[in-house]
Design an enzyme around this catalytic site. Structure first.
Site, PDB file in Angstrom:
ATOM      1  N   ASP A   2       7.864  -5.197  -3.334  1.00 39.31           N
ATOM      2  CA  ASP A   2       8.944  -5.042  -2.347  1.00 39.31           C
ATOM      3  C   ASP A   2       9.778  -3.803  -2.680  1.00 39.31           C
ATOM      4  O   ASP A   2      10.207  -3.079  -1.769  1.00 39.31           O
ATOM      5  CB  ASP A   2       9.891  -6.248  -2.385  1.00 39.31           C
ATOM      6  CG  ASP A   2       9.179  -7.548  -2.117  1.00 39.31           C
ATOM      7  OD1 ASP A   2       9.187  -8.027  -0.969  1.00 39.31           O
ATOM      8  OD2 ASP A   2       8.615  -8.096  -3.076  1.00 39.31           O
ATOM      9  N   ASN A  30      10.342 -14.180  -4.515  1.00 38.88           N
ATOM     10  CA  ASN A  30       9.924 -13.822  -5.872  1.00 38.88           C
ATOM     11  C   ASN A  30      10.942 -14.266  -6.912  1.00 38.88           C
ATOM     12  O   ASN A  30      10.607 -14.460  -8.084  1.00 38.88           O
ATOM     13  CB  ASN A  30       9.712 -12.308  -5.983  1.00 38.88           C
ATOM     14  CG  ASN A  30       8.445 -11.854  -5.289  1.00 38.88           C
ATOM     15  OD1 ASN A  30       7.461 -12.582  -5.262  1.00 38.88           O
ATOM     16  ND2 ASN A  30       8.481 -10.667  -4.706  1.00 38.88           N
ATOM     17  N   HIS A  77       1.069  -4.891  -2.798  1.00 40.35           N
ATOM     18  CA  HIS A  77       0.914  -5.564  -1.512  1.00 40.35           C
ATOM     19  C   HIS A  77       1.855  -5.039  -0.416  1.00 40.35           C
ATOM     20  O   HIS A  77       1.437  -4.699   0.681  1.00 40.35           O
ATOM     21  CB  HIS A  77       1.238  -7.065  -1.650  1.00 40.35           C
ATOM     22  CG  HIS A  77       0.467  -7.782  -2.682  1.00 40.35           C
ATOM     23  ND1 HIS A  77      -0.794  -8.276  -2.479  1.00 40.35           N
ATOM     24  CD2 HIS A  77       0.792  -8.135  -3.958  1.00 40.35           C
ATOM     25  CE1 HIS A  77      -1.218  -8.898  -3.553  1.00 40.35           C
ATOM     26  NE2 HIS A  77      -0.283  -8.830  -4.471  1.00 40.35           N
TER      27      HIS A  77
HETATM   28  C1  BDR Z   1       3.296 -11.338  -2.151  1.00 42.40           C
HETATM   29  O1  BDR Z   1       3.974 -12.247  -3.020  1.00 42.40           O
HETATM   30  C2  BDR Z   1       4.913 -11.573  -3.798  1.00 42.40           C
HETATM   31  O2  BDR Z   1       4.751 -11.857  -5.153  1.00 42.40           O
HETATM   32  C3  BDR Z   1       4.737 -10.102  -3.530  1.00 42.40           C
HETATM   33  O3  BDR Z   1       6.005  -9.468  -3.506  1.00 42.40           O
HETATM   34  C4  BDR Z   1       4.048 -10.043  -2.201  1.00 42.40           C
HETATM   35  O4  BDR Z   1       4.980  -9.992  -1.142  1.00 42.40           O
HETATM   36  C5  BDR Z   1       1.850 -11.249  -2.566  1.00 42.40           C
HETATM   37  O5  BDR Z   1       1.230 -12.511  -2.477  1.00 42.40           O
HETATM   38 CA    CA Z   2       7.328  -9.576  -1.506  1.00 44.50          CA
END
Ligand code: BDR
Ligand code: CA
Length: 279
Positions: free
Chosen positions: A17, A41, A240
């Site tokens: 993020d 998170n 991600h």
């Molecule tokens: C997602 O989960 C979080 O840990 C990361 O920020 C991402 O958005 C990946 O599964």
């Molecule tokens: Ca995230």
């Protein structure tokens, strides 16, 4: 000249993020109207503090508002095994240098969407709680949403349970609201984000910039690499969340396929799984 796409980033920083915040603020193809936070998170307090600290380290000044503490049903969860105790371990970050908005995330999203003279794209990179609440409470603003481009789900297996990806698993009811909204959705699931890797070559290129921000990014991603190695056995961590934004910046970065997507709400072993109709 093409105007930049107005976006709102709804996030739970979190290492990836944090990278999405930097991309959102720096890329000229988008105009970052504001940042909203959601527990995911880490706790809402931690991820909001982290969003503000990322703004401070990168010199970003946009409205930042705190959102949902808990999912639509049940209680919040966190991912300290991946993001550390602070939800953003690995680098020294400065203290916030501006105040949080007095508005809630939903209020800020509604205000920014209302005030913008163009349609706005929402980029959720955490659990979809704030976005679902916004859609439920502001039906009159649906027509002002260009896209919702979210990181979450998977066309294949999960990462938090065998079939569920973390963001969708953390609030499946919210994902259901978004997936049923009828708005133009772009899903960046694990099947695509596991191809966006922070390899040593990528980190070397960032390190070579030799700025304070570049070294902070490398420190953060090196921490992320150690937890991804420990937990998932992946030597290079997937970055991600910026993928959901990169697709808005340049639709050619990924192959987009049109498909119905639903979320499993009741499965005994599969709650939070995205069921994607591609064969
Ligand atoms: C997602 O989960 C979080 O840990 C990361 O920020 C991402 O958005 C990946 O599964
Ligand atoms: Ca995230």
């Amino acid at each position: 000249m093409t105007l930049p796409t107005p976006i709102i980033l709804d996030c739970d920083p979190g290492h990836d993020d944090a990278m999405a915040i930097l991309l959102a603020a720096a890329n000229p193809a988008v105009e970052l109207l504001g940042i909203t936070t959601v527990s995911g998170n880490g706790s809402l307090e931690k991820v909001t503090y982290n969003a503000l600290r990322m703004c401070a380290v990168a010199g970003i000044v946009v409205p930042v508002a705190k959102g949902a503490n808990d999912p639509l049903a049940g209680k919040a969860s966190a991912a300290p095994s991946i993001h550390g105790a602070s939800a953003l371990d690995g680098a020294e970050l400065p203290e916030p240098n501006f105040e949080l908005s007095p508005l809630t995330a939903v209020e800020l999203i509604a205000k920014l969407v209302t005030e913008c003279d163009r349609k706005v794209t929402l980029i959720p990179t955490g659990p979809l709680t704030n976005i679902a609440m916004f859609l439920q409470t502001h039906p009159e603003l649906h027509s002002k949403i260009e896209h919702i481009s979210f990181m979450g789900g998977s066309t294949e297996r999960g990462n938090w349970t065998p079939y569920a990806e973390f963001n969708i698993w953390a609030d499946p009811e919210a994902a259901d609201v978004v997936l049923r909204s009828g708005l133009p959705l772009i899903m960046s699931g694990l099947n695509v984000t596991h191809q966006a890797l922070a390899t040593p070559e990528v980190l070397d290129r960032i390190s070579a910039l030799d700025t304070n921000l570049a070294h902070t990014v490398v420190d953060l991603m090196k921490f992320f690499a150690t937890t991804y190695q420990d937990v998932f056995g992946m030597p290079d961590p997937p970055v991600h969340d910026p993928v959901a934004l990169a697709i808005i910046i340049d639709m050619s970065v990924a192959k987009l396929v049109s498909a119905p997507v639903a979320v499993e709400l009741t499965g005994l072993l599969t709650r939070g799984a995205t069921v994607v109709e591609i064969y």
